[in-house]
Design a protein around this motif. Structure first.
Motif, PDB file in Angstrom:
ATOM      1  N   GLY A  39       0.792  -1.222   0.000  1.00  0.00           N
ATOM      2  CA  GLY A  39       0.000   0.000   0.000  1.00  0.00           C
ATOM      3  C   GLY A  39       0.827   1.277   0.000  1.00  0.00           C
ATOM      4  O   GLY A  39       0.292   2.355  -0.188  1.00  0.00           O
ATOM      5  N   ASN A  40       2.148   1.173   0.208  1.00  0.00           N
ATOM      6  CA  ASN A  40       3.011   2.349   0.174  1.00  0.00           C
ATOM      7  C   ASN A  40       3.367   2.635  -1.282  1.00  0.00           C
ATOM      8  O   ASN A  40       4.146   1.909  -1.890  1.00  0.00           O
ATOM      9  N   LEU A  41       2.792   3.690  -1.818  1.00  0.00           N
ATOM     10  CA  LEU A  41       3.021   4.024  -3.225  1.00  0.00           C
ATOM     11  C   LEU A  41       4.170   5.005  -3.429  1.00  0.00           C
ATOM     12  O   LEU A  41       4.511   5.326  -4.566  1.00  0.00           O
ATOM     13  N   GLU A  47      14.404   1.414   0.430  1.00  0.00           N
ATOM     14  CA  GLU A  47      13.579   0.274   0.844  1.00  0.00           C
ATOM     15  C   GLU A  47      13.439  -0.789  -0.240  1.00  0.00           C
ATOM     16  O   GLU A  47      13.011  -1.899   0.038  1.00  0.00           O
ATOM     17  N   HIS A  48      13.815  -0.465  -1.462  1.00  0.00           N
ATOM     18  CA  HIS A  48      13.650  -1.418  -2.566  1.00  0.00           C
ATOM     19  C   HIS A  48      14.662  -2.549  -2.550  1.00  0.00           C
ATOM     20  O   HIS A  48      14.444  -3.585  -3.178  1.00  0.00           O
ATOM     21  N   LEU A  49      15.775  -2.384  -1.836  1.00  0.00           N
ATOM     22  CA  LEU A  49      16.812  -3.417  -1.846  1.00  0.00           C
ATOM     23  C   LEU A  49      17.619  -3.318  -0.557  1.00  0.00           C
ATOM     24  O   LEU A  49      18.354  -2.354  -0.353  1.00  0.00           O
ATOM     25  N   ALA A  96      17.855   0.219  -8.483  1.00  0.00           N
ATOM     26  CA  ALA A  96      17.024   0.806  -9.547  1.00  0.00           C
ATOM     27  C   ALA A  96      16.265  -0.284 -10.300  1.00  0.00           C
ATOM     28  O   ALA A  96      15.084  -0.118 -10.626  1.00  0.00           O
ATOM     29  N   ALA A  97      16.919  -1.416 -10.553  1.00  0.00           N
ATOM     30  CA  ALA A  97      16.240  -2.530 -11.232  1.00  0.00           C
ATOM     31  C   ALA A  97      15.171  -3.137 -10.332  1.00  0.00           C
ATOM     32  O   ALA A  97      14.082  -3.493 -10.802  1.00  0.00           O
ATOM     33  N   ALA A  98      15.444  -3.253  -9.035  1.00  0.00           N
ATOM     34  CA  ALA A  98      14.440  -3.783  -8.092  1.00  0.00           C
ATOM     35  C   ALA A  98      13.228  -2.856  -8.030  1.00  0.00           C
ATOM     36  O   ALA A  98      12.086  -3.318  -7.956  1.00  0.00           O
ATOM     37  N   GLU A  99      13.463  -1.551  -8.097  1.00  0.00           N
ATOM     38  CA  GLU A  99      12.345  -0.604  -8.114  1.00  0.00           C
ATOM     39  C   GLU A  99      11.532  -0.759  -9.391  1.00  0.00           C
ATOM     40  O   GLU A  99      10.298  -0.711  -9.368  1.00  0.00           O
TER      41      GLU A  99
END
Length: 140
Positions: A39-41, A47-49, A96-99
């Motif tokens: 739910g966090n947009l 936080e992505h990695l 960046a790729a994980a995002e």
């Protein structure tokens, strides 16, 4: 750096290299996780990695057969990206790729099986690439 994200079905596990075996070009598989809350947009990019320690009975991480969202890019640091201190420098591209994978999941309205992210370092065709894997939840 922009990434194309694809769906991928792995029919067999990808395992780390074993000394003395020909292997499939895998240099390393590194475990990470996402801290992005459901739910966090607008999550913080960090936080992505988030780095985890190697796991598994032998201290080696494997990527299990299953359904994944997947992205890859050239490894600017080559094979050394799998080791410190080069690993820390490479994590910006991996993040960046994980995002990009996370954004694709929002677009497709799909859920991930868990918070685990796998970074695979792979040598193919004389180039070193990194790959990001996020397992998808079972279809309902």
């Amino acid at each position: 750096m922009s990434f194309t994200v694809r769906s991928l079905i792995l029919h067999r596990d990808i395992v780390p290299p074993i000394a003395g075996s020909p292997g499939d070009g895998t240099v390393a598989i590194l475990p990470y996780r996402s801290l992005v809350a459901k739910g966090n947009l607008e999550p913080d990019p960090s936080e992505h990695l988030v780095r985890l320690e190697d796991e598994g009975p032998t201290g080696k991480t494997s990527i299990r057969a299953g359904r994944y969202l997947f992205a890859q890019g050239l490894s600017a640091r080559g094979e050394s990206a799998a080791t410190d201190p080069e690993r820390a420098g490479a994590e910006g591209d991996w993040r960046a790729a994980a995002e990009a994978v996370w954004l694709e999941s929002l677009w497709r309205n799909t859920r991930f099986a868990d918070d685990r992210i796998f970074v695979r370092i792979l040598t193919e065709d004389g180039k070193t690439v990194f790959q990001i894997f996020r397992e998808l939840a079972a279809e309902e």
